[in-house]
Design a protein around this motif. Structure first.
Motif, PDB file in Angstrom:
ATOM      1  N   SER A 104      43.139 -12.513 -19.630  1.00 34.02           N
ATOM      2  CA  SER A 104      43.374 -12.273 -18.208  1.00 34.02           C
ATOM      3  C   SER A 104      42.547 -11.115 -17.668  1.00 34.02           C
ATOM      4  O   SER A 104      42.400 -10.965 -16.464  1.00 34.02           O
ATOM      5  CB  SER A 104      44.860 -11.993 -17.958  1.00 34.02           C
ATOM      6  N   SER A 105      42.000 -10.305 -18.564  1.00 33.95           N
ATOM      7  CA  SER A 105      41.294  -9.110 -18.119  1.00 33.95           C
ATOM      8  C   SER A 105      40.044  -8.879 -18.951  1.00 33.95           C
ATOM      9  O   SER A 105      40.087  -8.912 -20.175  1.00 33.95           O
ATOM     10  CB  SER A 105      42.231  -7.904 -18.248  1.00 33.95           C
ATOM     11  N   SER A 125      43.445 -18.024 -17.588  1.00 37.60           N
ATOM     12  CA  SER A 125      44.230 -16.891 -17.092  1.00 37.60           C
ATOM     13  C   SER A 125      43.375 -15.815 -16.435  1.00 37.60           C
ATOM     14  O   SER A 125      43.904 -14.855 -15.871  1.00 37.60           O
ATOM     15  CB  SER A 125      45.027 -16.255 -18.243  1.00 37.60           C
ATOM     16  N   THR A 127      41.615 -13.902 -13.776  1.00 38.49           N
ATOM     17  CA  THR A 127      41.842 -13.893 -12.337  1.00 38.49           C
ATOM     18  C   THR A 127      40.692 -13.301 -11.523  1.00 38.49           C
ATOM     19  O   THR A 127      40.506 -13.653 -10.360  1.00 38.49           O
ATOM     20  CB  THR A 127      43.125 -13.115 -11.985  1.00 38.49           C
ATOM     21  N   SER A 128      39.921 -12.400 -12.125  1.00 39.02           N
ATOM     22  CA  SER A 128      38.813 -11.805 -11.382  1.00 39.02           C
ATOM     23  C   SER A 128      37.685 -11.455 -12.337  1.00 39.02           C
ATOM     24  O   SER A 128      37.909 -11.228 -13.521  1.00 39.02           O
ATOM     25  CB  SER A 128      39.255 -10.551 -10.618  1.00 39.02           C
ATOM     26  N   CYS A 146      37.789 -21.930 -14.923  1.00 41.33           N
ATOM     27  CA  CYS A 146      38.582 -20.694 -14.875  1.00 41.33           C
ATOM     28  C   CYS A 146      39.517 -20.866 -13.689  1.00 41.33           C
ATOM     29  O   CYS A 146      39.265 -20.367 -12.588  1.00 41.33           O
ATOM     30  CB  CYS A 146      37.683 -19.469 -14.729  1.00 41.33           C
ATOM     31  N   SER A 148      42.383 -19.854 -12.690  1.00 42.15           N
ATOM     32  CA  SER A 148      43.121 -18.771 -12.021  1.00 42.15           C
ATOM     33  C   SER A 148      42.191 -17.786 -11.324  1.00 42.15           C
ATOM     34  O   SER A 148      42.650 -16.818 -10.706  1.00 42.15           O
ATOM     35  CB  SER A 148      43.984 -18.010 -13.041  1.00 42.15           C
ATOM     36  N   LEU A 149      40.896 -18.032 -11.414  1.00 41.70           N
ATOM     37  CA  LEU A 149      39.908 -17.113 -10.840  1.00 41.70           C
ATOM     38  C   LEU A 149      40.016 -17.119  -9.320  1.00 41.70           C
ATOM     39  O   LEU A 149      39.851 -18.158  -8.682  1.00 41.70           O
ATOM     40  CB  LEU A 149      38.504 -17.536 -11.290  1.00 41.70           C
ATOM     41  N   THR A 150      40.330 -15.953  -8.747  1.00 37.07           N
ATOM     42  CA  THR A 150      40.450 -15.837  -7.289  1.00 37.07           C
ATOM     43  C   THR A 150      39.443 -14.864  -6.691  1.00 37.07           C
ATOM     44  O   THR A 150      39.193 -14.889  -5.497  1.00 37.07           O
ATOM     45  CB  THR A 150      41.871 -15.381  -6.886  1.00 37.07           C
ATOM     46  N   THR A 151      38.863 -14.002  -7.523  1.00 39.21           N
ATOM     47  CA  THR A 151      37.914 -13.007  -7.034  1.00 39.21           C
ATOM     48  C   THR A 151      36.688 -12.950  -7.938  1.00 39.21           C
ATOM     49  O   THR A 151      36.820 -12.768  -9.146  1.00 39.21           O
ATOM     50  CB  THR A 151      38.562 -11.604  -6.994  1.00 39.21           C
ATOM     51  N   CYS A 169      36.738 -24.192 -10.568  1.00 39.33           N
ATOM     52  CA  CYS A 169      37.498 -22.952 -10.340  1.00 39.33           C
ATOM     53  C   CYS A 169      38.286 -23.195  -9.059  1.00 39.33           C
ATOM     54  O   CYS A 169      37.956 -22.672  -7.994  1.00 39.33           O
ATOM     55  CB  CYS A 169      36.564 -21.754 -10.206  1.00 39.33           C
ATOM     56  N   ASN A 171      41.014 -22.404  -7.638  1.00 42.20           N
ATOM     57  CA  ASN A 171      41.785 -21.423  -6.875  1.00 42.20           C
ATOM     58  C   ASN A 171      40.902 -20.339  -6.273  1.00 42.20           C
ATOM     59  O   ASN A 171      41.403 -19.352  -5.749  1.00 42.20           O
ATOM     60  CB  ASN A 171      42.868 -20.788  -7.756  1.00 42.20           C
TER      61      ASN A 171
END
Length: 193
Positions: A104-105, A125, A127-128, A146, A148-151, A169, A171
């Motif tokens: 996630s990170s 997972s 997200t950015s 990916c 859950s990638l939003t940014t 991607c 989202n």
């Protein structure tokens, strides 16, 4: 007609040394983070939780600079949740983090100049992502699925975005493409609904 057969020695594992829970291939004075074994089921549990890659490692009295994350190094490590990449890393290989569904990170340092194709594909997972300004091209399939990638931050150093780089991607609500980009390949954002 005589046929000459030769036996070739094949490494049973994908690494030269295991140091503090991380697997490496060693060459000269450089170390590359690698997989435990190319067998997916063995590699799946090789890394989990938080992994911190050091800048240097010492093995049998020799100190090595950790300069790359090799192809498939963390492939399918579904329990890997975060990773710290040091400034000594210049290359992230193809499939390096593919199918790391729990990741996630991640922070990619400016020392990284190459990220291989499929490097983060199917990291559901994540997200950015901030792509460092040391990268000039986003390779094919790099962030594919990916979900859950939003940014995403794309720096002014990027000149091309290859096919399916951000495919599915779904989202990702928006993305800013800098003026430095001169080529966006077909299907680069396919399935980004």
């Amino acid at each position: 007609m005589a046929v000459l057969l030769s036996m070739v020695s094949v490494k049973s594992f994908g690494y030269d040394a295991e140091i503090d829970g991380i697997y490496y291939n060693l060459s000269g004075t450089e170390a590359e983070v690698t997989y435990i074994n190319y067998n997916t089921s063995l590699n799946k549990t090789a890394y989990s939780g938080t992994v911190v890659i050091p800048e240097t490692v010492t093995h049998e009295g020799t100190t090595y600079n950790v300069t790359s994350i090799g192809s498939s190094a963390f492939f399918y490590c579904t329990d890997l949740t975060s990773i710290t990449i040091p400034n000594s890393i210049t290359t992230i290989g193809s499939y390096a983090f593919a199918y790391c569904s729990g990741l996630s990170s991640i922070t990619i340092p400016n020392s990284v100049t190459t990220i291989g194709d499929f490097a983060f594909s199917d990291c559901g997972s994540l997200t950015s992502i901030d792509i460092p300004n040391s990268i000039t091209s986003i390779e094919a399939w790099t962030f594919y699925k990916c979900t859950s990638l939003t940014t995403v931050t794309i720096p002014n150093s990027i000149t091309s975005i290859d096919g399916y780089a951000f495919g599915y991607c779904n989202n990702l609500p928006s993305i800013t493409i800098p003026n430095s980009v001169t080529n966006i390949s077909s299907l680069a954002f396919s399935g980004c609904i």
